[in-house]
Design a protein around this motif. Structure first.
Motif, PDB file in Angstrom:
ATOM      1  N   GLY A 207      -4.030   5.420  -3.922  1.00  0.00           N
ATOM      2  CA  GLY A 207      -2.849   5.845  -3.186  1.00  0.00           C
ATOM      3  C   GLY A 207      -1.891   4.689  -3.029  1.00  0.00           C
ATOM      4  N   GLU A 208      -0.742   4.954  -2.410  1.00  0.00           N
ATOM      5  CA  GLU A 208       0.268   3.921  -2.209  1.00  0.00           C
ATOM      6  C   GLU A 208       0.890   4.072  -0.832  1.00  0.00           C
ATOM      7  OE1 GLU A 208       2.986   4.657  -5.363  1.00  0.00           O
ATOM      8  OE2 GLU A 208       1.748   3.704  -6.902  1.00  0.00           O
ATOM      9  N   SER A 209       1.395   2.980  -0.318  1.00  0.00           N
ATOM     10  CA  SER A 209       2.121   3.008   0.949  1.00  0.00           C
ATOM     11  C   SER A 209       3.399   2.194   0.784  1.00  0.00           C
ATOM     12  CB  SER A 209       1.270   2.420   2.080  1.00  0.00           C
ATOM     13  OG  SER A 209       2.004   2.374   3.282  1.00  0.00           O
ATOM     14  N   TYR A 210       4.514   2.762   1.224  1.00  0.00           N
ATOM     15  CA  TYR A 210       5.796   2.065   1.119  1.00  0.00           C
ATOM     16  C   TYR A 210       6.196   1.517   2.490  1.00  0.00           C
ATOM     17  CZ  TYR A 210       5.912   3.930  -3.547  1.00  0.00           C
ATOM     18  OH  TYR A 210       5.582   4.211  -4.853  1.00  0.00           O
ATOM     19  N   THR A 211       5.207   0.932   3.151  1.00  0.00           N
ATOM     20  CA  THR A 211       5.379   0.301   4.451  1.00  0.00           C
ATOM     21  C   THR A 211       4.974  -1.159   4.304  1.00  0.00           C
ATOM     22  OG1 THR A 211       3.103   0.775   5.112  1.00  0.00           O
ATOM     23  CG2 THR A 211       4.760   2.479   5.581  1.00  0.00           C
ATOM     24  N   THR A 212       4.875  -1.860   5.409  1.00  0.00           N
ATOM     25  CA  THR A 212       4.285  -3.195   5.361  1.00  0.00           C
ATOM     26  C   THR A 212       2.774  -3.046   5.257  1.00  0.00           C
ATOM     27  OG1 THR A 212       3.981  -3.358   7.754  1.00  0.00           O
ATOM     28  CG2 THR A 212       6.120  -4.076   6.860  1.00  0.00           C
TER      29      THR A 212
END
Length: 342
Positions: free
Chosen positions: A316-321
């Motif tokens: 998965g991916e996260s576009y946060t810090t």
């Protein structure tokens, strides 16, 4: 004798599509792993043996420990040679999409892929394929896309066209996508295929050494650092989490693939059934999930980070810090406690 898992009508359409096409492009997902490269090159060798003009185009660089694979030096890397990649897609009269279930998995290569006029054939083993290909050969119960490529070639009646280089690529993909046959690899027919590949001449011990025992000094130090300094175990949830910042990766001269396999290590801890690696990238957080037994790593990946994959291996991916991604994971973990206790 292998069971005829791929439906007969799909085999017929695949055979017919290949017969009438000559300019073929094969592509796979961003961050190509052993199965993506293995299946792509295996198909490349097979199609070239039929006299086709074939190119493999990948979105970005693949790990150095796969560079030994026969044909790897012929791969076009989009991030390095966009002009050439766009050229071969524009000239293609057939495109194979391997080891991904939706075009967004191509990352920056996706617009080129989607714009191409050629028909598409999907060969993949991930759940829930998008409707972007004219021919879909998708079997999530199969251990790897490389295994599917092998089965497809055999079902078309071309087992004798599997050369040693092709066989080496198939084996590499099967081996890497099962963690050296340590998960998702309990079906007897996997070992029937391995036996046939060995008969062709595959040296499985040598391939294992090239893939798993050829670390650079920096990669080995990063691996040790990941466990000694960055691993946190949550005993109540039978879970381990490893986080790596971009600065930490750069400290160890990070190269593509250097964290491959790190997420599996905590599963060797007695009592740990779920392991997560969060790696900071320039524009996102890349997250790998691994589990043992019946715990659904793909369920956590999908529900917390919009990812997916297989029961015991997902991403998965996260576009946060990175800190925000960790916080989301820690707060979400209690919802899966009942599954971790089963």
């Amino acid at each position: 004798m292998l069971s005829k898992i791929i439906a007969e009508d799909l085999v017929s359409r695949l055979r017919e599509s290949i017969a009438i096409k000559n300019e073929i492009v094969i592509t796979c997902h961003v961050g190509p792993d052993g199965d993506a490269i293995g299946s792509s090159l295996a198909l490349w060798h097979y199609l070239r043996g039929l006299g086709k003009s074939v190119h493999v185009v990948v979105p970005n660089r693949f790990p150095d420990f796969l560079a030994w694979m026969p044909g790897a030096d012929e791969i076009i890397v989009y991030e390095k040679d966009r002009t050439r990649a766009e050229e071969v897609f524009a000239q293609a009269d057939l495109i194979f999409a391997l080891d991904f279930n939706e075009p967004k998995r191509l990352d920056k290569l996706e617009p080129v892929f989607s714009k191409a006029a050629a028909p598409r054939i999907l060969i993949d083993h991930h759940l829930y394929p998008d409707n972007f290909a004219q021919l879909v050969i998708s079997y999530p119960e199969i251990s790897s896309t490389s295994e599917l490529v092998f089965r497809a070639i055999c079902r078309m009646g071309h087992f004798e066209r599997i050369t040693l280089p092709c066989a080496q690529c198939v084996y590499t993909g099967m081996m890497t996508d099962t963690g050296g046959f340590s998960y998702n690899s309990n079906h007897p027919e996997i070992y029937t295929i391995i036996a046939e590949l060995i008969k062709i001449g595959v040296d499985k011990d040598d391939i294992y050494r090239k893939v798993f025992n050829s670390y650079s000094h920096d990669r080995l130090k990063l691996r040790a650092y990941s466990i000694y300094r960055k691993m946190k175990v949550y005993p109540k949830y039978r879970t381990a989490l490893i986080t790596l910042t971009l600065d930490e990766l750069n400290r160890f001269n990070y190269q593509a693939g250097d964290t491959e396999g790190v997420v599996n290590i905590p599963l060797s801890i007695d009592g740990v059934v779920f392991s997560v690696l969060m790696r900071e990238d320039t524009d996102k957080i890349k997250i790998s999930f691994r589990s043992q037994g019946t715990f659904p790593a793909n369920k956590v990946a999908a529900e917390l980070f919009g990812g997916g994959g297989h029961l015991n291996a997902a991403g998965g991916e996260s576009y946060t810090t990175l800190a925000e991604a960790v916080d989301k994971f820690r707060k979400g973990l209690p919802a899966y406690r009942h599954l971790l206790e089963e």
